[in-house]
Design a protein around this motif. Structure first.
Motif, short mmCIF file in Angstrom:
data_model
loop_
_atom_site.label_atom_id
_atom_site.label_comp_id
_atom_site.label_asym_id
_atom_site.label_seq_id
_atom_site.Cartn_x
_atom_site.Cartn_y
_atom_site.Cartn_z
N ARG A 60 -37.23 -108.42 11.85
CA ARG A 60 -37.47 -109.13 10.61
C ARG A 60 -37.04 -108.27 9.42
N GLN A 61 -36.67 -108.98 8.37
CA GLN A 61 -36.28 -108.30 7.14
C GLN A 61 -36.99 -108.97 5.97
N ALA A 62 -37.89 -108.20 5.39
CA ALA A 62 -38.63 -108.67 4.23
C ALA A 62 -37.78 -108.45 2.97
N ALA A 103 -40.72 -112.89 5.86
CA ALA A 103 -39.43 -112.23 6.11
C ALA A 103 -38.48 -113.23 6.74
#
Length: 137
Positions: free
Chosen positions: A38-40, A94
């Protein structure tokens, strides 16, 4: 052509649940370890969970912040990997990506740390386009 397609993201209230799906085509996930990253906003992408291939040992691995709340699973017939997410928190907001790699993945790879192991395990893998998860407070 290999494709990984994530789905199941959306908007959910804090404490709620979502199930993400990662449907694969062009590869048989039985032979691939599959992971979720995941990428916030404003942060680097990081691994949160993976499951080793069925032909290895189907072990599950989790990053500490999701342990006990997220569950990874694989449906061999559907060639799909899922991420069941419960007790969601706004910090879980995210873009969520799935990835698959055919190189063998064993528990020993994680002894030096989860994040590094996840990065190395999928460095040459196939990636999906991501699905947005937003958790409101």
């Amino acid at each position: 052509q290999v494709q990984l397609v994530e789905s199941g993201g959306g908007l959910v209230q804090s404490g709620g649940s979502l199930r993400l799906s990662c449907a694969a085509s062009g590869i048989n996930l039985d032979y691939f370890h599959t992971g979720w990253f995941r990428q916030a906003p404003g942060k680097q992408r990081k691994g949160i969970s993976c499951i080793s291939s069925r032909v290895t040992d189907s072990n599950e691995y989790y990053e500490d912040s999701v342990k006990g709340r997220f569950t990874i699973s694989r449906d061999n017939a559907q060639n799909t990997v899922y991420l069941q997410m419960s007790n969601l928190d706004p910090e879980d907001t995210a873009i969520y990506y799935c990835a698959a790699d055919i190189a063998p993945l064993r528990r020993s790879a994680f002894t030096a740390g989860f994040m590094g192991a996840m990065t190395r395990a999928f460095i040459a893998g196939h990636w999906g386009q991501g699905t947005q998860v937003t958790v409101s407070s």
